[in-house]
Design a protein around this motif. Structure first.
Motif, PDB file in Angstrom:
ATOM      1  N   LEU A  55       9.632  -8.187 -40.172  1.00  0.00           N
ATOM      2  CA  LEU A  55      10.672  -8.960 -40.076  1.00  0.00           C
ATOM      3  C   LEU A  55      11.896  -8.574 -40.947  1.00  0.00           C
ATOM      4  CD1 LEU A  55      12.734 -11.532 -40.382  1.00  0.00           C
ATOM      5  CD2 LEU A  55      12.171 -11.335 -38.185  1.00  0.00           C
ATOM      6  N   THR A  56      12.980  -7.789 -40.462  1.00  0.00           N
ATOM      7  CA  THR A  56      14.093  -7.649 -41.301  1.00  0.00           C
ATOM      8  C   THR A  56      15.430  -7.802 -40.578  1.00  0.00           C
ATOM      9  OG1 THR A  56      15.087  -6.043 -42.956  1.00  0.00           O
ATOM     10  CG2 THR A  56      14.103  -5.294 -40.991  1.00  0.00           C
ATOM     11  N   GLY A  57      16.434  -7.618 -41.270  1.00  0.00           N
ATOM     12  CA  GLY A  57      17.628  -7.673 -40.383  1.00  0.00           C
ATOM     13  C   GLY A  57      18.921  -7.621 -40.795  1.00  0.00           C
ATOM     14  N   ARG A  87      23.387  -8.607 -41.314  1.00  0.00           N
ATOM     15  CA  ARG A  87      24.531  -9.610 -40.926  1.00  0.00           C
ATOM     16  C   ARG A  87      25.520  -8.895 -39.948  1.00  0.00           C
ATOM     17  NH1 ARG A  87      26.461 -12.574 -46.590  1.00  0.00           N
ATOM     18  NH2 ARG A  87      24.279 -12.740 -47.124  1.00  0.00           N
ATOM     19  N   VAL A 108      16.396  -9.337 -37.006  1.00  0.00           N
ATOM     20  CA  VAL A 108      17.126 -10.520 -36.803  1.00  0.00           C
ATOM     21  C   VAL A 108      18.651  -9.925 -37.006  1.00  0.00           C
ATOM     22  CG1 VAL A 108      16.966 -11.338 -39.224  1.00  0.00           C
ATOM     23  CG2 VAL A 108      17.808 -12.720 -37.559  1.00  0.00           C
ATOM     24  N   ALA A 167      21.818 -11.491 -38.299  1.00  0.00           N
ATOM     25  CA  ALA A 167      22.017 -12.988 -39.008  1.00  0.00           C
ATOM     26  C   ALA A 167      23.471 -13.444 -38.745  1.00  0.00           C
ATOM     27  CB  ALA A 167      21.630 -12.688 -40.171  1.00  0.00           C
ATOM     28  N   GLN A 187      24.945 -16.062 -40.947  1.00  0.00           N
ATOM     29  CA  GLN A 187      25.062 -15.669 -42.237  1.00  0.00           C
ATOM     30  C   GLN A 187      26.459 -14.970 -42.604  1.00  0.00           C
ATOM     31  OE1 GLN A 187      22.427 -12.868 -44.641  1.00  0.00           O
ATOM     32  NE2 GLN A 187      20.732 -14.401 -44.099  1.00  0.00           N
ATOM     33  N   GLN A 242      16.834 -17.638 -44.491  1.00  0.00           N
ATOM     34  CA  GLN A 242      16.264 -16.575 -44.222  1.00  0.00           C
ATOM     35  C   GLN A 242      14.976 -16.590 -44.149  1.00  0.00           C
ATOM     36  OE1 GLN A 242      18.757 -13.614 -45.848  1.00  0.00           O
ATOM     37  NE2 GLN A 242      17.009 -12.149 -46.432  1.00  0.00           N
ATOM     38  N   ASP A 270      14.093 -17.338 -40.765  1.00  0.00           N
ATOM     39  CA  ASP A 270      13.993 -16.238 -39.957  1.00  0.00           C
ATOM     40  C   ASP A 270      12.619 -15.328 -40.009  1.00  0.00           C
ATOM     41  OD1 ASP A 270      16.818 -16.128 -39.405  1.00  0.00           O
ATOM     42  OD2 ASP A 270      17.197 -14.993 -40.991  1.00  0.00           O
ATOM     43  N   ILE A 271      12.026 -15.215 -41.360  1.00  0.00           N
ATOM     44  CA  ILE A 271      10.801 -14.520 -41.773  1.00  0.00           C
ATOM     45  C   ILE A 271       9.740 -15.259 -40.861  1.00  0.00           C
ATOM     46  CG2 ILE A 271       9.251 -13.558 -43.378  1.00  0.00           C
ATOM     47  CD1 ILE A 271      12.115 -13.247 -45.218  1.00  0.00           C
ATOM     48  N   VAL A 279       8.425  -7.393 -45.189  1.00  0.00           N
ATOM     49  CA  VAL A 279       9.960  -7.470 -45.095  1.00  0.00           C
ATOM     50  C   VAL A 279      10.306  -6.121 -45.907  1.00  0.00           C
ATOM     51  CG1 VAL A 279      11.997  -9.104 -45.444  1.00  0.00           C
ATOM     52  CG2 VAL A 279       9.627 -10.014 -45.155  1.00  0.00           C
ATOM     53  N   VAL A 283      12.925  -4.226 -47.220  1.00  0.00           N
ATOM     54  CA  VAL A 283      14.340  -4.906 -47.730  1.00  0.00           C
ATOM     55  C   VAL A 283      14.821  -3.849 -48.956  1.00  0.00           C
ATOM     56  CG1 VAL A 283      14.561  -7.137 -47.053  1.00  0.00           C
ATOM     57  CG2 VAL A 283      13.448  -6.526 -49.175  1.00  0.00           C
ATOM     58  N   GLN A 302      17.538  -7.933 -51.830  1.00  0.00           N
ATOM     59  CA  GLN A 302      16.998  -9.076 -50.900  1.00  0.00           C
ATOM     60  C   GLN A 302      15.668  -9.641 -51.706  1.00  0.00           C
ATOM     61  OE1 GLN A 302      18.461 -10.309 -47.904  1.00  0.00           O
ATOM     62  NE2 GLN A 302      20.262  -9.197 -49.179  1.00  0.00           N
TER      63      GLN A 302
HETATM   64  N1  TRP Z   1      20.560 -11.048 -45.864  1.00  0.00           N
HETATM   65  C1  TRP Z   1      20.239 -10.086 -44.976  1.00  0.00           C
HETATM   66  C2  TRP Z   1      21.461  -8.903 -45.360  1.00  0.00           C
HETATM   67  O1  TRP Z   1      22.555  -9.429 -45.729  1.00  0.00           O
HETATM   68  C3  TRP Z   1      20.163 -10.188 -43.587  1.00  0.00           C
HETATM   69  C4  TRP Z   1      18.724 -10.738 -43.088  1.00  0.00           C
HETATM   70  C5  TRP Z   1      19.005 -12.030 -42.451  1.00  0.00           C
HETATM   71  C6  TRP Z   1      17.613 -10.803 -43.282  1.00  0.00           C
HETATM   72  N2  TRP Z   1      17.911 -12.652 -42.533  1.00  0.00           N
HETATM   73  C7  TRP Z   1      16.986 -11.707 -42.936  1.00  0.00           C
HETATM   74  C8  TRP Z   1      16.904  -9.584 -43.970  1.00  0.00           C
HETATM   75  C9  TRP Z   1      15.488 -11.778 -43.145  1.00  0.00           C
HETATM   76  C10 TRP Z   1      15.376  -9.728 -44.142  1.00  0.00           C
HETATM   77  C11 TRP Z   1      14.850 -10.576 -43.741  1.00  0.00           C
HETATM   78  O2  TRP Z   1      21.316  -7.699 -45.491  1.00  0.00           O
END
Ligand code: TRP
Length: 358
Positions: free
Chosen positions: A31-33, A35, A65, A67, A70, A158, A161-162, A170, A172, A176
């Motif tokens: 799980l990653t993502g 904004r 995700v 976000a 966010q 967050q 999300d995970i 994750v 990242v 993060q």
């Molecule tokens: N905060 C992360 C960014 O700005 C984006 C993000 C949102 C994220 N939810 C997450 C990353 C969950 C990893 C897991 O890049």
């Protein structure tokens, strides 16, 4: 643990995780993502996107995700969200994220995910939230803005999300890591406080890559807001123009000296990432031909490397229904995962009284 210790141990652990992934990818879920605040650039590509595609192709179920909530952690409105999300999905698909194997979803579309924030907030203290080094840095970057409740608590969002998606890995960047630490803390405390120690949640692990960070073309950290990166969607001409304007130094002979000559070293690293030579080899091949030749070599390397991705991006852009169906399928799958999780949470907390028949 000090931040530097966390980083060193996470990096060491990432090596062991890679071995475990290769042996049994089905054991993990990524799980990653991001904004949706602007187009993704080469820093994102080499820092994380490439890695996501690699994990997906290795057979790890991957959730990404978008976000969108966010976005308002540090600004007053979401902006043109529909085109930001559209562009982000385009970037993902062009990079090689395959919607038949990966789940792409905006978290605002998943009510069960957002509801997890309520019990999760009960598990952290305000001191823990205020200590988060990434939140602190973000707050300090905006001295004229009071610290909003969402900025302070977005690491908890967050965690939702995970954990909603059952993410165990994750991937990242270093910035993060505090958020993954907080997610682990929430998982642990949930199990202890509400589930008699039963593992309702597994503690997810960060997966770091050792790719050297690319700086922006102006020598500062590459960031969307500084506009100092090369966007994935840039044309070959735009790329050439940006690289021509890149900062270098006054020494004619090109050498790879990351400490003494950071801007030149950054360009050499970029060329190396886009070719099969090392930064040192590229430096030697340029020698005293100067920064003009360096920039030409970087431009050719970047444009050559990204040509297939850019062609793919243009092709997908011509089929907007594909983007819409990617999001629709992603929301359906993420909803399914999050509802299962919320159900387990409410059962553990003894909150299923509405559905229980006496
Ligand atoms: N905060 C992360 C960014 O700005 C984006 C993000 C949102 C994220 N939810 C997450 C990353 C969950 C990893 C897991 O890049």
């Amino acid at each position: 643990m000090k931040n530097s210790d966390t980083y060193a141990s996470s990096l060491a652990r990432s090596g062991a995780l890679e071995t475990a992934i290769a042996a049994d990818p089905g054991r993990f879920r990524v799980l990653t993502g991001d904004r949706p605040t602007g187009a993704l650039h080469l820093g994102h590509y080499f820092g994380t996107l490439q890695n996501r595609v690699r994990l997906q192709d290795a057979g790890v179920e991957t959730c990404i995700v978008i976000a969108d909530y966010q976005v308002v952690t540090d600004r007053d409105g979401v902006g043109d969200l529909s085109s930001a999300v559209h562009d982000l999905v385009l970037d993902y698909l062009a990079t090689g994220i395959d919607p038949t194997r990966s789940t792409i979803f905006p978290h605002s579309a998943i009510p069960a995910l957002n509801q997890l924030i309520v019990p999760f907030l009960s598990l952290v203290t305000d001191a823990e939230l205020r200590r988060n080094p990434t939140v602190k840095a973000e707050a300090e970057a905006m001295p004229d803005r009071p610290l909003g409740g969402l900025l302070l608590t977005y690491p908890v969002h967050q965690a939702a999300d995970i954990l909603a998606c059952g993410g165990t890995l994750v991937p990242v960047g270093k910035d993060q890591l505090p958020h993954v630490e907080m997610t682990r803390l929430i998982a642990r405390r949930f199990n202890d406080r509400y589930a008699d120690g039963h593992a309702v949640f597994a503690e997810p692990e960060p997966l770091l890559t050792d790719t050297p960070l690319l700086s922006g073309l102006d020598g500062h950290k590459m960031s969307k807001s500084r506009h100092n990166g090369i966007e994935l969607r840039a044309t070959a001409d735009e790329t050439a123009r940006l690289i021509r304007r890149a900062k270098t130094d006054a020494i004619r002979t090109i050498t790879y000296e990351p400490e003494a000559r950071p801007e030149v070293a950054n360009l050499l690293r970029l060329a190396a990432l886009c070719s099969d030579e090392t930064p040192e080899q590229i430096a030697v091949s340029i020698g005293d031909k100067g920064s003009g030749v360096l920039k030409q070599i970087v431009t050719d390397a970047v444009n050559g490397y990204f040509a297939p991705l850019r062609t793919r991006r243009a092709h997908i852009a011509a089929h907007p229904d594909h983007i819409a169906s990617t999001l629709r399928d992603g929301v359906a799958r993420a909803t399914e995962l999050a509802e299962l999780t919320l159900d387990r949470v409410r059962t553990a907390m003894d909150m299923q009284y509405l559905t229980t028949t006496r």
